[in-house]
Write a protein that holds these residues in place. Structure first.
Motif, PDB file in Angstrom:
ATOM      1  N   GLN A   1     -68.086 107.150   5.143  1.00 18.86           N
ATOM      2  CA  GLN A   1     -67.326 105.799   5.170  1.00 18.86           C
ATOM      3  C   GLN A   1     -65.847 105.664   5.155  1.00 18.86           C
ATOM      4  N   ASP A   2     -65.212 106.472   4.229  1.00 19.50           N
ATOM      5  CA  ASP A   2     -63.704 106.545   4.125  1.00 19.50           C
ATOM      6  C   ASP A   2     -63.096 106.779   5.578  1.00 19.50           C
ATOM      7  N   LYS A   3     -63.658 107.722   6.075  1.00 13.88           N
ATOM      8  CA  LYS A   3     -63.222 108.070   7.443  1.00 13.88           C
ATOM      9  C   LYS A   3     -63.241 106.959   8.477  1.00 13.88           C
ATOM     10  N   ASP A   4     -64.092 106.030   8.403  1.00 11.68           N
ATOM     11  CA  ASP A   4     -64.357 104.929   9.147  1.00 11.68           C
ATOM     12  C   ASP A   4     -63.960 103.530   8.745  1.00 11.68           C
ATOM     13  N   ARG A   5     -63.197 103.725   7.497  1.00 13.53           N
ATOM     14  CA  ARG A   5     -62.808 102.316   7.020  1.00 13.53           C
ATOM     15  C   ARG A   5     -61.647 101.914   7.791  1.00 13.53           C
ATOM     16  N   PRO A   6     -61.907 100.383   8.294  1.00 16.35           N
ATOM     17  CA  PRO A   6     -61.087  99.928   9.379  1.00 16.35           C
ATOM     18  C   PRO A   6     -59.561  99.907   8.906  1.00 16.35           C
ATOM     19  N   SER A   7     -58.585  99.992   9.690  1.00 21.68           N
ATOM     20  CA  SER A   7     -57.172  99.605   9.453  1.00 21.68           C
ATOM     21  C   SER A   7     -56.895  98.182   9.882  1.00 21.68           C
ATOM     22  N   PHE A   8     -57.789  97.295  10.373  1.00 19.71           N
ATOM     23  CA  PHE A   8     -57.780  95.975  10.924  1.00 19.71           C
ATOM     24  C   PHE A   8     -59.170  95.377  11.048  1.00 19.71           C
ATOM     25  N   ALA A   9     -59.302  94.226  11.249  1.00 22.35           N
ATOM     26  CA  ALA A   9     -60.487  93.261  11.201  1.00 22.35           C
ATOM     27  C   ALA A   9     -61.108  93.487  12.661  1.00 22.35           C
ATOM     28  N   ARG A  10     -62.229  93.732  12.877  1.00 21.62           N
ATOM     29  CA  ARG A  10     -62.967  93.737  14.186  1.00 21.62           C
ATOM     30  C   ARG A  10     -64.089  92.716  14.306  1.00 21.62           C
ATOM     31  N   TYR A  11     -64.184  91.965  15.317  1.00 23.73           N
ATOM     32  CA  TYR A  11     -65.346  91.230  15.586  1.00 23.73           C
ATOM     33  C   TYR A  11     -66.096  91.329  16.845  1.00 23.73           C
ATOM     34  N   ASP A  12     -65.827  92.657  17.458  1.00 23.19           N
ATOM     35  CA  ASP A  12     -66.311  93.135  18.544  1.00 23.19           C
ATOM     36  C   ASP A  12     -67.189  94.481  18.525  1.00 23.19           C
ATOM     37  N   LEU A  13     -67.540  94.771  17.376  1.00 24.54           N
ATOM     38  CA  LEU A  13     -68.404  96.329  17.252  1.00 24.54           C
ATOM     39  C   LEU A  13     -69.603  95.982  18.512  1.00 24.54           C
ATOM     40  N   ASP A  14     -69.615  97.197  19.119  1.00 25.49           N
ATOM     41  CA  ASP A  14     -70.838  97.238  20.069  1.00 25.49           C
ATOM     42  C   ASP A  14     -72.167  97.496  19.570  1.00 25.49           C
ATOM     43  N   ALA A  15     -73.367  97.823  19.943  1.00 22.88           N
ATOM     44  CA  ALA A  15     -74.750  97.833  19.256  1.00 22.88           C
ATOM     45  C   ALA A  15     -74.677  99.078  18.742  1.00 22.88           C
ATOM     46  N   GLU A  16     -74.012 100.245  19.246  1.00 25.94           N
ATOM     47  CA  GLU A  16     -74.312 101.641  18.777  1.00 25.94           C
ATOM     48  C   GLU A  16     -73.356 101.415  17.262  1.00 25.94           C
ATOM     49  N   GLU A  17     -72.399 100.967  17.237  1.00 24.91           N
ATOM     50  CA  GLU A  17     -71.362 100.810  16.039  1.00 24.91           C
ATOM     51  C   GLU A  17     -72.191  99.791  15.092  1.00 24.91           C
ATOM     52  N   LEU A  18     -72.925  98.760  15.427  1.00 25.49           N
ATOM     53  CA  LEU A  18     -73.532  97.859  14.520  1.00 25.49           C
ATOM     54  C   LEU A  18     -74.614  98.756  13.816  1.00 25.49           C
ATOM     55  N   GLU A  19     -75.450  99.328  14.762  1.00 28.24           N
ATOM     56  CA  GLU A  19     -76.493 100.246  14.237  1.00 28.24           C
ATOM     57  C   GLU A  19     -76.005 101.272  13.188  1.00 28.24           C
ATOM     58  N   GLN A  20     -74.946 102.076  13.598  1.00 36.79           N
ATOM     59  CA  GLN A  20     -74.463 103.087  12.580  1.00 36.79           C
ATOM     60  C   GLN A  20     -74.077 102.411  11.142  1.00 36.79           C
ATOM     61  N   ILE A  21     -73.380 101.420  11.183  1.00 39.69           N
ATOM     62  CA  ILE A  21     -73.045 100.452  10.009  1.00 39.69           C
ATOM     63  C   ILE A  21     -74.040 100.111   9.301  1.00 39.69           C
ATOM     64  N   GLU A  22     -75.223  99.364  10.054  1.00 38.59           N
ATOM     65  CA  GLU A  22     -76.109  98.793   9.257  1.00 38.59           C
ATOM     66  C   GLU A  22     -76.991 100.069   8.559  1.00 38.59           C
ATOM     67  N   HIS A  23     -77.125 101.112   9.222  1.00 39.79           N
ATOM     68  CA  HIS A  23     -77.671 102.162   8.593  1.00 39.79           C
ATOM     69  C   HIS A  23     -77.097 102.614   7.355  1.00 39.79           C
ATOM     70  N   LYS A  24     -75.851 102.706   7.202  1.00 41.92           N
ATOM     71  CA  LYS A  24     -75.246 103.057   6.309  1.00 41.92           C
ATOM     72  C   LYS A  24     -75.369 102.016   4.924  1.00 41.92           C
ATOM     73  N   MET A  25     -75.166 100.645   5.476  1.00 41.22           N
ATOM     74  CA  MET A  25     -75.463  99.598   4.303  1.00 41.22           C
ATOM     75  C   MET A  25     -76.875  99.697   3.875  1.00 41.22           C
ATOM     76  N   VAL A  26     -77.947  99.853   4.466  1.00 40.64           N
ATOM     77  CA  VAL A  26     -79.151  99.947   3.900  1.00 40.64           C
ATOM     78  C   VAL A  26     -79.343 101.392   3.239  1.00 40.64           C
ATOM     79  N   GLY A  27     -78.902 102.279   3.581  1.00 41.70           N
ATOM     80  CA  GLY A  27     -78.616 103.612   2.749  1.00 41.70           C
ATOM     81  C   GLY A  27     -77.818 103.431   1.556  1.00 41.70           C
ATOM     82  N   TYR A  28     -76.996 102.840   1.450  1.00 42.80           N
ATOM     83  CA  TYR A  28     -76.139 102.532   0.181  1.00 42.80           C
ATOM     84  C   TYR A  28     -76.927 101.791  -0.750  1.00 42.80           C
TER      85      TYR A  28
END
Length: 277
Positions: free
Chosen positions: A13-40
């Motif tokens: 998560q720390d490696k992926d921490r954004p340096s700016f806001a993004r509103y355009d994540l693609d489907a793969e990025e959304l799936e990866q983050i959602e998996h981390k959120m559920v796991g958290y």
């Protein structure tokens, strides 16, 4: 009720921490983050269900909410960096076996989270801009409904401490509507989360409110649950962003008083509350 503020950030998560806001994540990025959120959530809450997860604007999870928010409200991608930094993100995480996903999102502005100890309204005052620090209210001011001073005086006269209030800027479902949890719909749990933020910091007798713009379905939801609300400034004919688009809506204040405290305290016990910074 589980209540936790966890500052732990896993290495990935720390490696992926954004340096700016993004509103355009693609489907793969959304799936990866959602998996981390559920796991958290699953690591911290043993019981399956729908949990509340508050996300700071600088945390990696926030871009998941931003991207889904932009699907409903494309204009949010144009908000200022200052408003971005003063926004808190809410996610409802369904950990039940047949779901395991994020089912709802919302964004909130709350003076406690204003950066550098200086509120948006104080900065605006320095720049000669009339503002309250709440986007929802400032939008009404910009449309000539009332002034910031009139708003402040109205709620001060009602015994309300505006520094303790919060405003709901966006509120939206993510994906298909999930089954109810402990008799609560996701919309109910969203307001449980909002009131919990007030209950954790402010005694009900001090006076506070949640400002929001609601539609007919949300009004029905409030009446079903028993939540009390009143029109902003006591007015039902305000010019809003929604009305300019031909959409019926009502800006309201949900009053945080002893009645709301008692109601939400009972509902809050059914849901886990988590937070990441």
């Amino acid at each position: 009720m589980v209540s936790e503020v966890d500052n732990e950030v896993e290495r990935d998560q720390d490696k992926d921490r954004p340096s700016f806001a993004r509103y355009d994540l693609d489907a793969e990025e959304l799936e990866q983050i959602e998996h981390k959120m559920v796991g958290y959530v699953e690591k911290r809450v043993a019981e399956q269900g729908i949990a509340i997860l508050w996300v700071s604007p600088s945390h990696n999870f926030s871009n998941f909410i931003r991207t889904h928010e932009a699907h409903y409200f494309p204009e949010v991608a144009e908000v200022s960096d200052e408003d971005e930094s003063n926004t808190l993100f809410l996610a409802l995480i369904d950990t039940r076996d047949d779901s395991r996903r994020v089912v709802h999102g919302a964004t909130v502005m709350y003076p406690k989270f204003m950066q550098n100890g200086v509120s948006r309204s104080e900065r605006a005052e320095q720049d000669g801009i009339e503002t309250t620090g709440f986007y929802t209210i400032d939008s009404l001011i910009e449309r000539g409904n009332f002034t910031a001073d009139e708003f402040t005086q109205y709620y001060t006269d009602k015994g309300m401490d505006l520094s303790k209030c919060l405003s709901v800027e966006t509120n939206f479902r993510i994906g298909e509507r999930p089954d109810d949890f402990s008799g609560l719909k996701p919309a109910d749990i969203t307001y449980v989360a909002l009131y919990e933020r007030l209950m954790s910091t402010t005694p009900p007798l001090l006076g506070a409110a949640i400002f929001a713009t609601i539609n007919d379905k949300q009004i029905q939801s409030f009446e079903r649950v028993g939540l009390k609300y009143e029109p902003i400034m006591g007015k039902t004919d305000l010019n809003t962003e929604e009305s300019e688009l031909g959409i019926k809506s009502l800006p309201v204040a949900l009053i945080y008083d002893q009645y709301a405290y008692d109601l939400m305290s009972t509902m809050s016990k059914e849901v886990a509350h988590l937070s990441v910074e």
